[in-house]
Design a protein around this motif. Structure first.
Motif, mmCIF file in Angstrom:
data_model
loop_
_atom_site.group_PDB
_atom_site.id
_atom_site.type_symbol
_atom_site.label_atom_id
_atom_site.label_comp_id
_atom_site.label_asym_id
_atom_site.label_seq_id
_atom_site.Cartn_x
_atom_site.Cartn_y
_atom_site.Cartn_z
ATOM 1 N N GLY A 166 32.049 17.575 47.157
ATOM 2 C CA GLY A 166 32.983 16.639 47.763
ATOM 3 C C GLY A 166 34.382 16.856 47.227
ATOM 4 N N LEU A 167 35.264 15.954 47.608
ATOM 5 C CA LEU A 167 36.673 16.032 47.225
ATOM 6 C C LEU A 167 37.073 14.703 46.587
ATOM 7 C CD1 LEU A 167 39.521 17.395 49.532
ATOM 8 C CD2 LEU A 167 39.888 15.537 47.948
ATOM 9 N N GLY A 168 37.506 14.777 45.334
ATOM 10 C CA GLY A 168 38.008 13.594 44.642
ATOM 11 C C GLY A 168 39.517 13.523 44.768
ATOM 12 N N VAL A 169 40.019 12.338 45.029
ATOM 13 C CA VAL A 169 41.459 12.152 45.234
ATOM 14 C C VAL A 169 41.980 11.124 44.237
ATOM 15 C CG1 VAL A 169 43.272 11.472 46.847
ATOM 16 C CG2 VAL A 169 41.233 12.664 47.694
ATOM 17 N N GLY A 170 42.977 11.502 43.469
ATOM 18 C CA GLY A 170 43.669 10.578 42.584
ATOM 19 C C GLY A 170 45.087 10.371 43.092
ATOM 20 N N LEU A 171 45.444 9.138 43.378
ATOM 21 C CA LEU A 171 46.789 8.849 43.845
ATOM 22 C C LEU A 171 47.248 7.518 43.282
ATOM 23 C CD1 LEU A 171 46.811 7.665 47.585
ATOM 24 C CD2 LEU A 171 44.812 7.575 46.125
ATOM 25 N N PRO A 172 48.554 7.337 43.109
ATOM 26 C CA PRO A 172 49.049 6.077 42.554
ATOM 27 C C PRO A 172 48.754 4.915 43.501
ATOM 28 C CG PRO A 172 50.757 7.777 42.565
ATOM 29 C CD PRO A 172 49.643 8.287 43.412
ATOM 30 N N PHE A 173 48.350 3.805 42.924
ATOM 31 C CA PHE A 173 48.278 2.595 43.733
ATOM 32 C C PHE A 173 49.709 2.225 44.153
ATOM 33 C CE2 PHE A 173 44.088 0.853 41.784
ATOM 34 C CZ PHE A 173 43.379 1.748 42.557
ATOM 35 N N GLU A 174 49.862 1.817 45.390
ATOM 36 C CA GLU A 174 51.167 1.430 45.929
ATOM 37 C C GLU A 174 52.190 2.545 45.744
ATOM 38 O OE1 GLU A 174 52.546 -2.380 44.667
ATOM 39 O OE2 GLU A 174 50.730 -3.417 45.302
ATOM 40 N N LEU A 175 51.879 3.696 46.327
ATOM 41 C CA LEU A 175 52.780 4.846 46.272
ATOM 42 C C LEU A 175 54.166 4.497 46.806
ATOM 43 C CD1 LEU A 175 53.040 7.947 45.768
ATOM 44 C CD2 LEU A 175 52.265 8.279 48.121
ATOM 45 N N TRP A 176 54.219 3.522 47.684
ATOM 46 C CA TRP A 176 55.483 3.141 48.323
ATOM 47 C C TRP A 176 56.353 2.231 47.461
ATOM 48 C CZ3 TRP A 176 50.546 2.041 49.865
ATOM 49 C CH2 TRP A 176 50.087 0.753 49.614
ATOM 50 N N SER A 392 40.193 13.792 39.021
ATOM 51 C CA SER A 392 39.875 13.615 40.439
ATOM 52 C C SER A 392 38.699 14.490 40.846
ATOM 53 C CB SER A 392 41.100 13.950 41.294
ATOM 54 O OG SER A 392 42.192 13.096 40.987
ATOM 55 N N ALA A 393 38.689 15.744 40.380
ATOM 56 C CA ALA A 393 37.601 16.654 40.729
ATOM 57 C C ALA A 393 36.269 16.218 40.138
ATOM 58 C CB ALA A 393 37.939 18.072 40.271
ATOM 59 N N SER A 394 36.300 15.433 39.065
ATOM 60 C CA SER A 394 35.045 14.978 38.459
ATOM 61 C C SER A 394 34.392 13.850 39.262
ATOM 62 C CB SER A 394 35.296 14.505 37.022
ATOM 63 O OG SER A 394 35.976 13.261 37.001
ATOM 64 N N LEU A 395 35.144 13.184 40.149
ATOM 65 C CA LEU A 395 34.603 12.031 40.868
ATOM 66 C C LEU A 395 33.348 12.370 41.674
ATOM 67 C CD1 LEU A 395 37.899 10.343 42.155
ATOM 68 C CD2 LEU A 395 36.565 9.738 40.137
ATOM 69 N N PRO A 396 33.322 13.465 42.465
ATOM 70 C CA PRO A 396 32.087 13.777 43.189
ATOM 71 C C PRO A 396 30.903 14.063 42.264
ATOM 72 C CG PRO A 396 33.940 14.957 44.150
ATOM 73 C CD PRO A 396 34.428 14.371 42.857
ATOM 74 N N PHE A 397 31.144 14.699 41.117
ATOM 75 C CA PHE A 397 30.046 14.983 40.189
ATOM 76 C C PHE A 397 29.431 13.698 39.661
ATOM 77 C CE2 PHE A 397 32.154 19.262 38.906
ATOM 78 C CZ PHE A 397 31.662 19.844 40.054
ATOM 79 N N PHE A 398 30.287 12.765 39.242
ATOM 80 C CA PHE A 398 29.768 11.523 38.702
ATOM 81 C C PHE A 398 29.126 10.663 39.782
ATOM 82 C CE2 PHE A 398 32.601 12.554 35.139
ATOM 83 C CZ PHE A 398 31.722 12.340 34.091
ATOM 84 N N ALA A 399 29.639 10.753 40.976
ATOM 85 C CA ALA A 399 29.062 9.961 42.062
ATOM 86 C C ALA A 399 27.696 10.489 42.482
ATOM 87 C CB ALA A 399 30.003 9.955 43.264
ATOM 88 N N LYS A 400 27.471 11.806 42.369
ATOM 89 C CA LYS A 400 26.265 12.397 42.945
ATOM 90 C C LYS A 400 25.257 12.927 41.931
ATOM 91 C CE LYS A 400 28.311 13.601 47.388
ATOM 92 N NZ LYS A 400 28.462 14.641 48.441
#
Length: 413
Positions: A166-176, A392-400
């Motif tokens: 999968g694809l893990g995405v890390g982004l700031p909350f409220e980027l705007w 971010s890339a670790s998110l799919p590993f931990f999820a699955k």
């Protein structure tokens, strides 16, 4: 490597059942999946373990541990090492994670740069793609995401592409938010306000998408792949905007809404008698950008991977002093809420700058009124500039596949 590829052509990637990391099901399949995750988590934590050690550490019977290890080996997730001979009995065979057992894509979507990495099952970044900009244009970044995912998948042989979890995405909350600090036109940042980032990225890439706050993901990378001796620390990542994370008793604390450790919003004394400001206005790299540009330099050059910052001179000295004071205040405030053993500081800067900043924070902290508070150490982060992408890339590993994940995430796709 050839043997692994032949195995992968026969055995498709088999994510373990249950995405929530607890797997407290009552049926046999849930229990088996829980035990498989537990074993993989133990091997990840220790590097390599013999079946007898796995049984002892997990509480499983030797027979159950052997059955699980055989299944994980058939699935291509673990490898047998060289036998270790003891004084008596049969030699033990250590088992380790197969780097080619699974892959993931990790995207850091930031206010000055975005980067996507391809990471293997042991946390090594195989390839990466990046884009640099003055401010985040939505259409440009989504185009980059689509192209980078395609390019990174193409670096793997066809058989191994089936191993992308999968694809893990890390982004700031409220980027705007913080338009004035970001220096972007209001309409450009407003374009992010109503975007369902997970759904959009899943549609563009065809991958299952897992979403987290970018600095929470960086803190998760430090906890999962770093070398911190403490199980209780407050974490600061100094990027375009500074942010933070919290680790308590070895677990990353995401918080009720996934926003625990929003340390960039913590009030601190502002530079040059500005009164109280948020930490992002004292300890963020955008502050250094302004200093460099005021002296006629190009602030955007700070974000180039090969930039070493050695020529910044007095501007860098002033920024370190300002950032260190703000970070020391934030650490003091944090330790009034919880008795952290350490404060860990990492960021999007060269390692030498990180060392100077940590030393300056220690000095500033030593001069503060801390009566009634427990002592706290100040340590450097061990992942570096890529912490948000790795996390971010670790998110799919931990999820699955693994158990010990505490990041609040969402799956789409």
């Amino acid at each position: 490597m050839a043997e692994a590829s032949e195995t992968l052509e026969i055995e498709p990637l088999r994510p373990l059942e249950g995405p929530d990391g607890t797997l407290r099901g009552s049926n046999q399949a849930s229990l088996r999946a829980h035990n498989e995750r537990a074993v993989l988590s133990l091997i990840r934590r220790h590097g390599a373990l013999a079946k007898s050690e796995i049984a002892r550490l997990s509480g499983l019977s030797p027979q159950t541990a052997s059955v699980i290890m055989r299944q994980l080996e058939r699935d291509g997730l673990v490898l047998s090492g060289e036998p270790r001979r003891g004084r008596v009995g049969q030699p033990s065979v250590p088992m380790r994670l197969d780097p080619d057992g699974a892959f993931s894509l990790g995207l850091k979507l930031g206010r000055r740069t975005s980067e996507m990495v391809l990471m293997d099952f042991v946390g090594q970044v195989r390839e990466s793609r990046a884009i640099l900009y003055r401010y985040p244009r939505r259409d440009d970044i989504l185009r980059f995401v689509s192209e980078a995912a395609h390019d990174l998948r193409a670096t793997l042989p066809p058989a191994l592409r089936r191993r992308i979890a999968g694809l893990g995405v890390g982004l700031p909350f409220e980027l705007w938010s913080w338009v004035e600090a970001n220096g972007a036109p209001l309409e450009e940042l407003d374009a992010w306000r109503d975007l369902d980032a997970a759904a959009e990225i899943a549609a563009l890439t065809g991958e299952s998408v897992f979403l987290a706050n970018d600095v929470t993901a960086a803190c998760g990378a430090e906890q999962a792949f770093g070398r911190q001796p403490s199980a209780d620390y407050v974490y600061f990542f100094v990027g375009a905007f500074v942010g933070g994370g919290i680790v308590i008793d070895g677990s990353l604390v995401a918080g009720r809404l996934g926003n625990a450790g929003a340390l960039g919003s913590m009030p601190v004394a502002g530079p040059k008698g500005q009164g109280r400001v948020q930490l992002i206005h004292a300890a963020s790299i955008h502050v250094l950008e302004r200093m460099v540009e005021d002296e006629g330099g190009e602030g955007v050059d700070l974000w180039r991977r090969d930039a070493d910052w050695t020529g910044l001179g007095a501007a860098l000295d002033r920024w370190i002093a300002t950032a260190a004071q703000g970070l020391a205040e934030a650490i003091t405030s944090a330790t009034a809420v919880y008795d952290f053993e350490d404060a860990v500081i990492d960021g999007s800067f060269p390692a030498g700058v990180r060392s100077r900043l940590v030393a300056a924070v220690r000095e500033a902290l030593a001069g503060m009124e801390r009566r009634g508070l427990s002592p706290v150490g100040v340590r450097e982060g061990t992942i570096g500039r890529s912490a948000r992408e790795v996390g971010s890339a670790s998110l799919p590993f931990f999820a699955k596949f693994l158990l010990d994940h505490r990041v609040l995430l969402t799956e789409r796709g």
